[in-house]
Motif scaffolding. Structure first.
Motif, mmCIF file in Angstrom:
data_model
loop_
_atom_site.group_PDB
_atom_site.id
_atom_site.type_symbol
_atom_site.label_atom_id
_atom_site.label_comp_id
_atom_site.label_asym_id
_atom_site.label_seq_id
_atom_site.Cartn_x
_atom_site.Cartn_y
_atom_site.Cartn_z
ATOM 1 N N THR A 65 0.794 -1.168 -0.061
ATOM 2 C CA THR A 65 -0.138 -0.100 0.074
ATOM 3 C C THR A 65 0.806 1.252 -0.059
ATOM 4 O OG1 THR A 65 -1.790 -1.080 1.221
ATOM 5 C CG2 THR A 65 -1.782 1.228 1.337
ATOM 6 N N SER A 66 1.919 1.283 0.990
ATOM 7 C CA SER A 66 2.830 2.427 0.904
ATOM 8 C C SER A 66 3.538 2.731 -0.579
ATOM 9 C CB SER A 66 3.750 2.121 2.054
ATOM 10 O OG SER A 66 4.945 3.195 1.919
ATOM 11 N N ALA A 68 2.293 1.734 -3.408
ATOM 12 C CA ALA A 68 1.384 2.299 -4.391
ATOM 13 C C ALA A 68 1.214 3.750 -3.960
ATOM 14 C CB ALA A 68 -0.079 1.326 -4.264
ATOM 15 N N LYS A 69 1.087 4.065 -2.861
ATOM 16 C CA LYS A 69 0.819 5.734 -2.619
ATOM 17 C C LYS A 69 2.073 6.412 -3.114
ATOM 18 C CE LYS A 69 -2.299 5.095 1.294
ATOM 19 N NZ LYS A 69 -2.581 5.425 2.888
ATOM 20 N N SER A 70 3.355 5.854 -2.813
ATOM 21 C CA SER A 70 4.143 6.626 -3.250
ATOM 22 C C SER A 70 4.292 6.726 -4.963
ATOM 23 C CB SER A 70 5.525 5.796 -2.758
ATOM 24 O OG SER A 70 5.743 5.784 -1.409
ATOM 25 N N ASP A 72 1.568 6.838 -6.760
ATOM 26 C CA ASP A 72 0.571 7.681 -7.246
ATOM 27 C C ASP A 72 1.058 9.053 -6.943
ATOM 28 O OD1 ASP A 72 -0.865 5.484 -7.802
ATOM 29 O OD2 ASP A 72 -2.159 5.304 -5.889
ATOM 30 N N THR A 73 1.585 9.129 -5.686
ATOM 31 C CA THR A 73 2.173 10.606 -5.393
ATOM 32 C C THR A 73 3.043 11.247 -6.523
ATOM 33 O OG1 THR A 73 1.933 10.157 -3.041
ATOM 34 C CG2 THR A 73 3.187 12.070 -3.535
ATOM 35 N N GLU A 75 3.515 10.166 -9.511
ATOM 36 C CA GLU A 75 2.571 10.312 -10.558
ATOM 37 C C GLU A 75 1.896 11.789 -10.571
ATOM 38 O OE1 GLU A 75 -0.602 8.154 -13.533
ATOM 39 O OE2 GLU A 75 0.072 7.353 -11.858
ATOM 40 N N GLN A 76 1.276 12.035 -9.662
ATOM 41 C CA GLN A 76 0.555 13.270 -9.199
ATOM 42 C C GLN A 76 1.297 14.337 -9.552
ATOM 43 O OE1 GLN A 76 -2.775 13.682 -9.146
ATOM 44 N NE2 GLN A 76 -2.476 15.633 -9.431
#
Length: 266
Positions: A65-66, A68-70, A72-73, A75-76
């Motif tokens: 999860t961490s 994936a969040k990293s 996504d961050t 990419e954003q």
């Protein structure tokens, strides 16, 4: 031979100590695997080699999860940078386009102003040229006073003899005159009886154009029938009249004070 040589030992084989074990760890199929094996295993050991496997789904899920969040961050952030770059580029292009349009508008306005000024100058020159030609035609069409004969010569001679005398409102001579008094006295010399005031004298004869004047024509200023001043055309583009109390009786060119119209009584 020792008596004890063939006596089998009753002690159990020693297990490898904790210090002799090797700790192996790996991630297999998405799980964290810990494996502990003995450094050495006797060939005749009854047990299988020690292998201990423990799955830790909670830790694995948190890490995934961490991660994936990293991702996504990251990419954003990259998307935000790209969008900001595009906006900055668009603003820069818009600013440059606005400056270009402004410069073109200023240039066009200056060109229009210059064009209008040039047109106004040409129109003024054309008007002056027309006025000059009209004056020349008037001068050429009118006979010179030097060629006037008979009654016309007498009229002009009388008028010239009055030059320099005073202007007095209501006076009819012989030492002073007003404008219509001088005109009336001049035409009396050749037997023509004119009305006393300028308003009536402006309609006493046939109306003629200023481009077709002849010696002896009566000039008037103002409208026919309501003229406020009169004089007599004496040729060569000039007239004689009792102008005002400051100048008295004078001879002037037509362009000194262009009359409104003229009448012919001869």
């Amino acid at each position: 031979m020792s008596p004890n040589a063939l006596i089998p030992s009753h002690r159990k084989p020693r297990r490898p100590s904790a210090s002799s074990r090797a700790l192996r760890a790996g991630v297999t199929g998405g799980f964290l695997t810990l494996a502990v094996t003995g450094a050495t295993v006797p060939a005749n050991a009854a047990e299988k080699p020690v292998a201990e496997t423990q799955e830790m789904p909670t830790i694995t899920t948190a890490l995934a999860t961490s991660a994936a969040k990293s991702a996504d961050t990251a990419e954003q952030v990259a998307f935000n940078y790209e969008r900001q770059a595009l906006q900055d580029s668009a603003f820069s292009k818009a600013a440059k386009a606005a400056e270009k349009h402004k410069a073109e508008a200023v240039k066009k306005a200056k060109a229009e102003a210059k064009k209008k000024a040039e047109e106004a100058r040409k129109a003024k020159e054309a008007a002056q040229a027309r006025a000059s030609r009209s004056s020349e035609r008037s001068t050429l069409s009118a006979p010179s006073s030097s060629t006037a004969t008979g009654s016309t010569a007498t009229l002009v001679s009388f008028l010239k003899a009055q030059l320099g005398k005073a202007y007095v409102l209501g006076s009819s001579g012989p030492s002073s005159y007003d404008c219509s008094g001088l005109t009336q006295a001049a035409f009396n010399q050749i037997g023509i009886d004119l009305p006393r005031v300028s308003q009536d004298q402006s309609t006493a004869g046939t109306q003629v154009g200023l481009d077709n004047l002849q010696v002896g024509d009566i000039l008037y200023w103002g409208s026919a029938g309501s003229a406020y001043h009169v004089g007599v055309y004496v040729g060569d583009g000039k007239f004689i009249g009792a102008q005002n109390s400051s100048t008295g009786i004078v001879e002037r060119p037509l362009n000194y004070d262009m009359p409104t119209g003229a009448v012919r009584v001869l």
